[in-house]
Design a protein around this motif. Structure first.
Motif, PDB file in Angstrom:
ATOM      1  N   PHE A  44       0.940  -1.191   0.009  1.00  0.00           N
ATOM      2  CA  PHE A  44       0.045  -0.032   0.063  1.00  0.00           C
ATOM      3  C   PHE A  44       0.863   1.199  -0.027  1.00  0.00           C
ATOM      4  O   PHE A  44       1.749   1.359   0.971  1.00  0.00           O
ATOM      5  CB  PHE A  44      -0.888  -0.234   1.290  1.00  0.00           C
ATOM      6  N   THR A  45       0.685   2.102  -0.848  1.00  0.00           N
ATOM      7  CA  THR A  45       1.116   3.342  -1.242  1.00  0.00           C
ATOM      8  C   THR A  45       2.868   3.125  -1.622  1.00  0.00           C
ATOM      9  O   THR A  45       3.636   4.167  -1.775  1.00  0.00           O
ATOM     10  CB  THR A  45       1.343   4.374   0.166  1.00  0.00           C
ATOM     11  N   GLY A  46       3.281   2.051  -1.926  1.00  0.00           N
ATOM     12  CA  GLY A  46       4.417   1.566  -2.287  1.00  0.00           C
ATOM     13  C   GLY A  46       4.537   1.491  -3.560  1.00  0.00           C
ATOM     14  O   GLY A  46       3.691   1.887  -4.342  1.00  0.00           O
ATOM     15  N   SER A  47       5.756   0.952  -4.155  1.00  0.00           N
ATOM     16  CA  SER A  47       5.811   0.720  -5.724  1.00  0.00           C
ATOM     17  C   SER A  47       6.870  -0.375  -5.996  1.00  0.00           C
ATOM     18  O   SER A  47       7.447  -0.792  -5.007  1.00  0.00           O
ATOM     19  CB  SER A  47       6.204   2.116  -6.442  1.00  0.00           C
ATOM     20  N   LYS A  48       7.157  -0.687  -7.204  1.00  0.00           N
ATOM     21  CA  LYS A  48       8.107  -1.410  -7.483  1.00  0.00           C
ATOM     22  C   LYS A  48       9.770  -1.245  -7.042  1.00  0.00           C
ATOM     23  O   LYS A  48      10.469  -2.210  -6.795  1.00  0.00           O
ATOM     24  CB  LYS A  48       8.296  -1.553  -9.148  1.00  0.00           C
ATOM     25  N   GLU A  49       9.817   0.005  -6.949  1.00  0.00           N
ATOM     26  CA  GLU A  49      11.163   0.597  -6.406  1.00  0.00           C
ATOM     27  C   GLU A  49      11.114   0.074  -4.958  1.00  0.00           C
ATOM     28  O   GLU A  49      12.526   0.034  -4.564  1.00  0.00           O
ATOM     29  CB  GLU A  49      11.034   2.013  -6.455  1.00  0.00           C
ATOM     30  N   ASP A  50      10.446  -0.352  -4.367  1.00  0.00           N
ATOM     31  CA  ASP A  50      10.637  -0.887  -2.899  1.00  0.00           C
ATOM     32  C   ASP A  50      11.610  -2.075  -2.992  1.00  0.00           C
ATOM     33  O   ASP A  50      11.991  -2.416  -1.761  1.00  0.00           O
ATOM     34  CB  ASP A  50       9.283  -1.407  -2.228  1.00  0.00           C
ATOM     35  N   PHE A  51      11.678  -2.931  -3.981  1.00  0.00           N
ATOM     36  CA  PHE A  51      12.440  -3.895  -4.176  1.00  0.00           C
ATOM     37  C   PHE A  51      13.646  -3.588  -4.824  1.00  0.00           C
ATOM     38  O   PHE A  51      14.343  -4.672  -5.033  1.00  0.00           O
ATOM     39  CB  PHE A  51      11.492  -5.082  -4.995  1.00  0.00           C
ATOM     40  N   ILE A  52      13.981  -2.631  -5.225  1.00  0.00           N
ATOM     41  CA  ILE A  52      15.042  -2.300  -6.042  1.00  0.00           C
ATOM     42  C   ILE A  52      16.555  -2.532  -5.494  1.00  0.00           C
ATOM     43  O   ILE A  52      17.436  -2.814  -6.334  1.00  0.00           O
ATOM     44  CB  ILE A  52      15.204  -0.603  -6.183  1.00  0.00           C
ATOM     45  N   SER A  53      16.815  -2.827  -4.202  1.00  0.00           N
ATOM     46  CA  SER A  53      17.965  -3.559  -3.729  1.00  0.00           C
ATOM     47  C   SER A  53      18.120  -4.762  -3.459  1.00  0.00           C
ATOM     48  O   SER A  53      19.213  -5.378  -3.369  1.00  0.00           O
ATOM     49  CB  SER A  53      18.306  -2.707  -2.277  1.00  0.00           C
ATOM     50  N   LEU A  54      17.044  -5.605  -4.190  1.00  0.00           N
ATOM     51  CA  LEU A  54      17.159  -7.031  -4.042  1.00  0.00           C
ATOM     52  C   LEU A  54      17.333  -7.593  -5.182  1.00  0.00           C
ATOM     53  O   LEU A  54      17.853  -8.665  -5.450  1.00  0.00           O
ATOM     54  CB  LEU A  54      15.687  -7.613  -3.440  1.00  0.00           C
ATOM     55  N   HIS A  55      17.395  -6.725  -6.585  1.00  0.00           N
ATOM     56  CA  HIS A  55      17.720  -7.312  -7.876  1.00  0.00           C
ATOM     57  C   HIS A  55      19.037  -7.790  -8.012  1.00  0.00           C
ATOM     58  O   HIS A  55      19.212  -8.963  -8.463  1.00  0.00           O
ATOM     59  CB  HIS A  55      17.378  -6.238  -8.867  1.00  0.00           C
ATOM     60  N   GLU A  56      19.885  -6.950  -7.312  1.00  0.00           N
ATOM     61  CA  GLU A  56      21.531  -7.421  -7.878  1.00  0.00           C
ATOM     62  C   GLU A  56      21.697  -8.704  -7.010  1.00  0.00           C
ATOM     63  O   GLU A  56      22.112  -9.698  -7.797  1.00  0.00           O
ATOM     64  CB  GLU A  56      22.207  -6.312  -7.513  1.00  0.00           C
ATOM     65  N   PRO A  57      21.510  -8.718  -5.801  1.00  0.00           N
ATOM     66  CA  PRO A  57      21.704 -10.151  -4.987  1.00  0.00           C
ATOM     67  C   PRO A  57      21.005 -11.281  -5.406  1.00  0.00           C
ATOM     68  O   PRO A  57      21.490 -12.232  -5.546  1.00  0.00           O
ATOM     69  CB  PRO A  57      21.457 -10.008  -3.475  1.00  0.00           C
ATOM     70  N   LEU A  58      19.935 -11.002  -6.040  1.00  0.00           N
ATOM     71  CA  LEU A  58      19.140 -12.285  -6.302  1.00  0.00           C
ATOM     72  C   LEU A  58      19.591 -12.462  -7.763  1.00  0.00           C
ATOM     73  O   LEU A  58      19.118 -13.771  -8.004  1.00  0.00           O
ATOM     74  CB  LEU A  58      17.522 -11.902  -6.441  1.00  0.00           C
ATOM     75  N   ALA A  59      19.795 -11.689  -8.656  1.00  0.00           N
ATOM     76  CA  ALA A  59      20.167 -12.198  -9.924  1.00  0.00           C
ATOM     77  C   ALA A  59      21.703 -12.870  -9.644  1.00  0.00           C
ATOM     78  O   ALA A  59      21.992 -13.856 -10.393  1.00  0.00           O
ATOM     79  CB  ALA A  59      20.795 -10.804 -10.848  1.00  0.00           C
ATOM     80  N   ALA A  60      22.418 -12.541  -8.907  1.00  0.00           N
ATOM     81  CA  ALA A  60      23.719 -13.233  -8.470  1.00  0.00           C
ATOM     82  C   ALA A  60      23.371 -14.623  -8.044  1.00  0.00           C
ATOM     83  O   ALA A  60      24.303 -15.431  -8.138  1.00  0.00           O
ATOM     84  CB  ALA A  60      24.398 -12.509  -7.519  1.00  0.00           C
ATOM     85  N   ALA A  61      22.381 -14.852  -7.224  1.00  0.00           N
ATOM     86  CA  ALA A  61      21.705 -15.993  -6.915  1.00  0.00           C
ATOM     87  C   ALA A  61      21.484 -16.832  -7.794  1.00  0.00           C
ATOM     88  O   ALA A  61      20.700 -18.017  -7.740  1.00  0.00           O
ATOM     89  CB  ALA A  61      20.903 -15.927  -5.563  1.00  0.00           C
ATOM     90  N   GLY A  62      20.899 -16.349  -9.194  1.00  0.00           N
ATOM     91  CA  GLY A  62      20.209 -17.198 -10.161  1.00  0.00           C
ATOM     92  C   GLY A  62      19.091 -17.019 -10.545  1.00  0.00           C
ATOM     93  O   GLY A  62      18.198 -17.593 -11.430  1.00  0.00           O
ATOM     94  N   TYR A  63      18.491 -15.724 -10.019  1.00  0.00           N
ATOM     95  CA  TYR A  63      16.928 -15.669 -10.101  1.00  0.00           C
ATOM     96  C   TYR A  63      16.621 -14.478 -10.879  1.00  0.00           C
ATOM     97  O   TYR A  63      17.281 -13.339 -10.892  1.00  0.00           O
ATOM     98  CB  TYR A  63      16.262 -15.373  -8.831  1.00  0.00           C
ATOM     99  N   ARG A  64      15.700 -14.770 -11.828  1.00  0.00           N
ATOM    100  CA  ARG A  64      15.088 -13.348 -12.627  1.00  0.00           C
ATOM    101  C   ARG A  64      14.122 -12.809 -11.612  1.00  0.00           C
ATOM    102  O   ARG A  64      13.239 -13.482 -11.192  1.00  0.00           O
ATOM    103  CB  ARG A  64      14.528 -13.621 -14.156  1.00  0.00           C
ATOM    104  N   THR A  65      14.133 -11.321 -11.459  1.00  0.00           N
ATOM    105  CA  THR A  65      13.222 -10.858 -10.505  1.00  0.00           C
ATOM    106  C   THR A  65      12.619  -9.678 -11.406  1.00  0.00           C
ATOM    107  O   THR A  65      13.212  -8.903 -11.956  1.00  0.00           O
ATOM    108  CB  THR A  65      13.994 -10.233  -9.143  1.00  0.00           C
ATOM    109  N   VAL A  66      11.233  -9.745 -11.255  1.00  0.00           N
ATOM    110  CA  VAL A  66      10.494  -8.636 -11.893  1.00  0.00           C
ATOM    111  C   VAL A  66       9.542  -7.998 -11.012  1.00  0.00           C
ATOM    112  O   VAL A  66       8.471  -8.724 -10.228  1.00  0.00           O
ATOM    113  CB  VAL A  66       9.404  -9.585 -13.048  1.00  0.00           C
ATOM    114  N   ALA A  67       9.883  -6.830 -10.612  1.00  0.00           N
ATOM    115  CA  ALA A  67       8.853  -5.967  -9.529  1.00  0.00           C
ATOM    116  C   ALA A  67       7.966  -5.031 -10.557  1.00  0.00           C
ATOM    117  O   ALA A  67       8.427  -4.642 -11.456  1.00  0.00           O
ATOM    118  CB  ALA A  67       9.794  -5.278  -8.626  1.00  0.00           C
ATOM    119  N   VAL A  68       6.734  -5.096  -9.795  1.00  0.00           N
ATOM    120  CA  VAL A  68       5.775  -4.564 -10.607  1.00  0.00           C
ATOM    121  C   VAL A  68       4.761  -3.526 -10.117  1.00  0.00           C
ATOM    122  O   VAL A  68       4.712  -3.700  -8.837  1.00  0.00           O
ATOM    123  CB  VAL A  68       4.865  -5.638 -11.262  1.00  0.00           C
TER     124      VAL A  68
END
Length: 298
Positions: A44-68
């Motif tokens: 609520f009142t948030g956005s996809k940017e709330d996950f912005i600091s998760l993308h790099e470590p999760l990509a390094a762990a082998g996951y595609r991350t799509v925040a919407v």
């Protein structure tokens, strides 16, 4: 209101509009689906940017991350005066349409046996309620569900009062006026210039707020205050569930989240030093816990 460290996507991530059968949705897409694809739904009142600091470590762990951004949320379009398109069932159908579009966006859309790809789904706070509704509609589409600081039913009485104040304000003020009222009520430690090392000022937060549909905020606020307990329905699916939260939370008390995890026979993680938004408060620790859970599922 969540406060991401930055609104700038990390290196290697793409910000674009994902076209679906139910319209376009603004996303930040990072990583390759070596181990799987994760769809992340903000609160609520948030956005996809709330996950912005998760993308790099999760990509390094082998996951595609799509925040919407959900319908009517920040950079995703939606009606500003009609709450009907923001009913929980409609938002759940949006999630399923987003999965269809993502499955078509890379060659790994099917398993080695020709079966349809299954996704990990993560919802933060209000996004957790939407995620749960989507899973209950079509559980076979998902490999797992992660509920981040998202409880079994309605939010706490104190937060219900805050949501009611916001909904009342939206009936008599425009979005810019409500923003100024919110800033006036912020505690002194959140004053401009003392908040978030990655934000030079409040302009990004204000721009995000003004991008939200008032109807979306009103509908989401009502759902947060009226959500029924559907834990038994979710538990009956036997889908792997991860309940993750900070060590303190005034939206759903931590003991309530602990009890929900027991009822779901879910994996439980508490991120120390974090509150209602561990994805923003302690992103590296949160990413490590998420990847460990998904890795365990194989």
């Amino acid at each position: 209101m969540s406060r991401p460290f930055t609104f700038v996507p990390p290196s290697g991530a793409r910000a674009y509009r994902l076209g679906t059968a139910r319209g376009e949705f603004a996303v930040i897409d990072a990583g390759s689906p070596t181990k799987g694809t994760v769809l992340l739904l903000p609160g609520f009142t948030g956005s996809k940017e709330d996950f912005i600091s998760l993308h790099e470590p999760l990509a390094a762990a082998g996951y595609r991350t799509v925040a919407v951004d959900g319908r009517g949320q920040y950079e995703s379009p939606g009606p500003r005066d009609d709450e009907t398109p923001y009913a929980q069932g409609e938002l759940a159908l949006d999630v399923l349409a987003q999965l269809d579009a993502l499955a078509d966006s890379h060659d790994g859309s099917s398993g080695s046996d020709g079966s349809e790809e299954r996704f990990h789904l993560l919802g933060h706070s209000f996004g957790g309620q939407v995620a749960r509704a989507a899973v209950l509609l079509e559980p076979a589409r998902f490999r797992s569900l992660t509920l981040v600081s998202s409880g079994p039913a309605e939010i706490s009485p104190s937060q219900q009062q805050r949501v009611k104040l916001l909904r009342d304000a939206l009936t008599v003020m425009d979005m810019a006026q409500v923003w100024e009222a919110i800033r006036a009520l912020d505690p002194p430690e959140d004053a401009e210039g003392e908040l978030d090392a990655g934000l030079d000022d409040q302009q990004d937060l204000r721009r995000r707020w003004l991008g939200n549909s008032p109807a979306q905020l009103a509908a989401a606020g009502r759902q947060l205050c009226e959500e029924s307990d559907r834990v038994a329905e979710l538990a009956a699916l036997r889908l792997p569930v991860h309940v993750l939260s900070g060590e303190s939370d005034d939206t759903w008390p931590v003991p309530l989240l602990d009890d929900m995890a027991v009822r779901l026979e879910a994996h439980r993680t508490i991120i120390h030093g974090a509150e209602h938004s561990p994805n923003a408060d302690r992103p590296l620790e949160t990413a490590e816990a998420l990847a460990a859970f998904w890795d365990h599922l194989g």
